[in-house]
Scaffold this motif. Structure first.
Motif, PDB file in Angstrom:
ATOM      1  N   GLU A 128       6.294   0.486   3.250  1.00 15.16           N
ATOM      2  CA  GLU A 128       6.698  -0.891   3.688  1.00 15.16           C
ATOM      3  C   GLU A 128       7.224  -1.240   3.242  1.00 15.16           C
ATOM      4  OE1 GLU A 128       1.695  -1.767   5.173  1.00 15.16           O
ATOM      5  OE2 GLU A 128       2.114  -1.009   2.400  1.00 15.16           O
ATOM      6  N   ALA A 186      -7.412   2.216   3.303  1.00 13.48           N
ATOM      7  CA  ALA A 186      -6.340   1.200   2.998  1.00 13.48           C
ATOM      8  C   ALA A 186      -5.007   2.193   3.999  1.00 13.48           C
ATOM      9  CB  ALA A 186      -6.429   1.084   2.154  1.00 13.48           C
ATOM     10  N   VAL A 187      -5.200   3.358   3.299  1.00 16.78           N
ATOM     11  CA  VAL A 187      -3.771   4.270   3.864  1.00 16.78           C
ATOM     12  C   VAL A 187      -4.385   4.770   5.647  1.00 16.78           C
ATOM     13  CG1 VAL A 187      -1.893   5.973   3.999  1.00 16.78           C
ATOM     14  CG2 VAL A 187      -2.315   4.401   1.632  1.00 16.78           C
ATOM     15  N   ASP A 193       0.662  -1.064  -0.028  1.00 15.66           N
ATOM     16  CA  ASP A 193       0.153  -0.152   0.228  1.00 15.66           C
ATOM     17  C   ASP A 193       0.797   0.978  -0.212  1.00 15.66           C
ATOM     18  OD1 ASP A 193      -2.613  -1.366  -0.002  1.00 15.66           O
ATOM     19  OD2 ASP A 193      -2.759  -1.457   2.028  1.00 15.66           O
ATOM     20  N   LYS A 244      -4.184   2.332   8.668  1.00 16.33           N
ATOM     21  CA  LYS A 244      -2.769   1.802   9.107  1.00 16.33           C
ATOM     22  C   LYS A 244      -2.569   3.450   9.738  1.00 16.33           C
ATOM     23  CE  LYS A 244      -0.982   0.102   4.976  1.00 16.33           C
ATOM     24  NZ  LYS A 244      -1.063  -1.227   4.699  1.00 16.33           N
ATOM     25  N   VAL A 245      -3.220   4.288   9.862  1.00 16.91           N
ATOM     26  CA  VAL A 245      -2.424   5.206  10.809  1.00 16.91           C
ATOM     27  C   VAL A 245      -3.794   5.254  12.158  1.00 16.91           C
ATOM     28  CG1 VAL A 245      -2.658   8.139  10.866  1.00 16.91           C
ATOM     29  CG2 VAL A 245      -1.936   6.877   8.939  1.00 16.91           C
ATOM     30  N   ARG A 256      -0.906  -5.349  -1.013  1.00 18.13           N
ATOM     31  CA  ARG A 256      -1.907  -4.698  -0.168  1.00 18.13           C
ATOM     32  C   ARG A 256      -3.240  -5.277   0.847  1.00 18.13           C
ATOM     33  NH1 ARG A 256      -3.910  -2.448  -5.360  1.00 18.13           N
ATOM     34  NH2 ARG A 256      -4.096  -5.020  -6.835  1.00 18.13           N
ATOM     35  N   THR A 257      -3.679  -4.024   1.188  1.00 21.16           N
ATOM     36  CA  THR A 257      -5.166  -4.677   1.680  1.00 21.16           C
ATOM     37  C   THR A 257      -6.073  -4.584   0.868  1.00 21.16           C
ATOM     38  OG1 THR A 257      -4.635  -2.514   3.491  1.00 21.16           O
ATOM     39  CG2 THR A 257      -6.233  -3.600   3.285  1.00 21.16           C
ATOM     40  N   GLU A 310      -4.768   3.064  13.404  1.00 17.79           N
ATOM     41  CA  GLU A 310      -4.541   1.928  14.344  1.00 17.79           C
ATOM     42  C   GLU A 310      -3.614   1.931  15.706  1.00 17.79           C
ATOM     43  OE1 GLU A 310      -2.425  -1.359  11.868  1.00 17.79           O
ATOM     44  OE2 GLU A 310      -4.742  -2.444  11.293  1.00 17.79           O
TER      45      GLU A 310
END
Length: 266
Positions: free
Chosen positions: A67, A159-160, A63, A163-164, A121-122, A166
């Motif tokens: 990563e 998806a991006v 993503d 990640k934040v 990718r997610t 979380e």
């Protein structure tokens, strides 16, 4: 090729001289002026003799480019090459932000274009399919490489953002939002309201608020923000932005003042 959105990993054969006698290597990005040829389904067989001894590439799609960098670092650590630059790998960032790690197995020779692409990718609806340039005709590659930025990559954006989201510390998330507003092209909010703002404003007068979870307050803020009519606030904000632009770029003032809504200069 269908009109469905696709992602292209470009792969080039980069040469060191016009005669092709010098060393060559594989690359996902090249600089202007470099001697490089895009590897496509049209020219793969023709280039096979030059490609054969360069090693077999494997591609990993993520993503985010961060990563891909983390995956490459782990790869170097596990192979005992944590120090220095590994010349058998490359990291690239695609137009919509995906990161790609190309790892080359120099012990194997290229015999066909069945290069493995691992998609990390997610998962979710709306995720475009990934192709390598070596799989497609030149015309399709050129169309994908010249396509404008996709305005509808909502799945990738989610998806991006996930990640934040979380991150358990809400202050880190808030500061990330502030930093993102400085990125060229990002939305900038002139008014921001947080869960803490609501609790500070109503906590003393509405004691029952302490029983409402943060997630409930966040949901209420978001729901009402979608119904808020920002027309008046938008005009005030744009006037302030224009004043700042004129202050930062005085030549704008020489071109005259911006017109108001009825087409007349104020």
């Amino acid at each position: 090729m269908s009109s469905e959105k696709h992602i292209l990993i470009p792969l080039f054969l980069r040469r060191s001289d016009l005669d092709g006698e010098g060393p060559a290597n594989l690359a996902m990005s090249v600089q202007e002026g470099e001697m490089a040829e895009l590897i496509t389904a049209d020219n793969f067989d023709e280039l096979l003799d030059d490609l054969g001894e360069l090693g077999v590439p494997r591609f990993h799609v993520f993503d985010l480019v961060a990563e891909a960098r983390a995956a490459e670092l782990m790869r170097r650590i596990e192979s005992g090459r944590a120090r220095g630059h590994a010349d058998d790998s490359e990291i690239a960032i695609l137009p919509d932000g995906e990161g790609v790690l190309m790892a080359i197995n120099t012990d194997d020779a290229i015999t066909n274009n069945g290069f493995k692409v691992s998609d990390w990718r997610t998962e979710g609806p709306g995720r475009p399919e990934v192709f390598g340039s070596w799989e497609l005709p030149l015309a399709d590659c050129e169309a994908l490489l010249s396509a404008p930025h996709d305005e509808h990559r909502i799945a990738h954006a989610r998806a991006v953002a996930a990640k934040v989201a979380e991150i358990p510390n809400p202050h880190v998330i808030q500061h990330a939002q502030i930093v993102l507003e400085q990125a060229t092209g990002a939305y900038v909010g002139f008014l921001s309201i947080s869960v803490a703002d609501v609790r500070d404003t109503f906590g003393q007068t509405e004691p029952g608020l302490e029983d409402v979870p943060d997630a409930g307050i966040q949901s209420a803020i978001y729901a009402e923000s979608q119904k808020f009519d920002p027309e008046e606030a938008f005009g005030v904000a744009m006037d302030a932005v224009w004043d700042r632009l004129v202050a930062d770029f005085p030549t704008l003032a020489e071109d005259g003042e911006p017109e108001d809504d009825d087409g007349m200069e104020p």
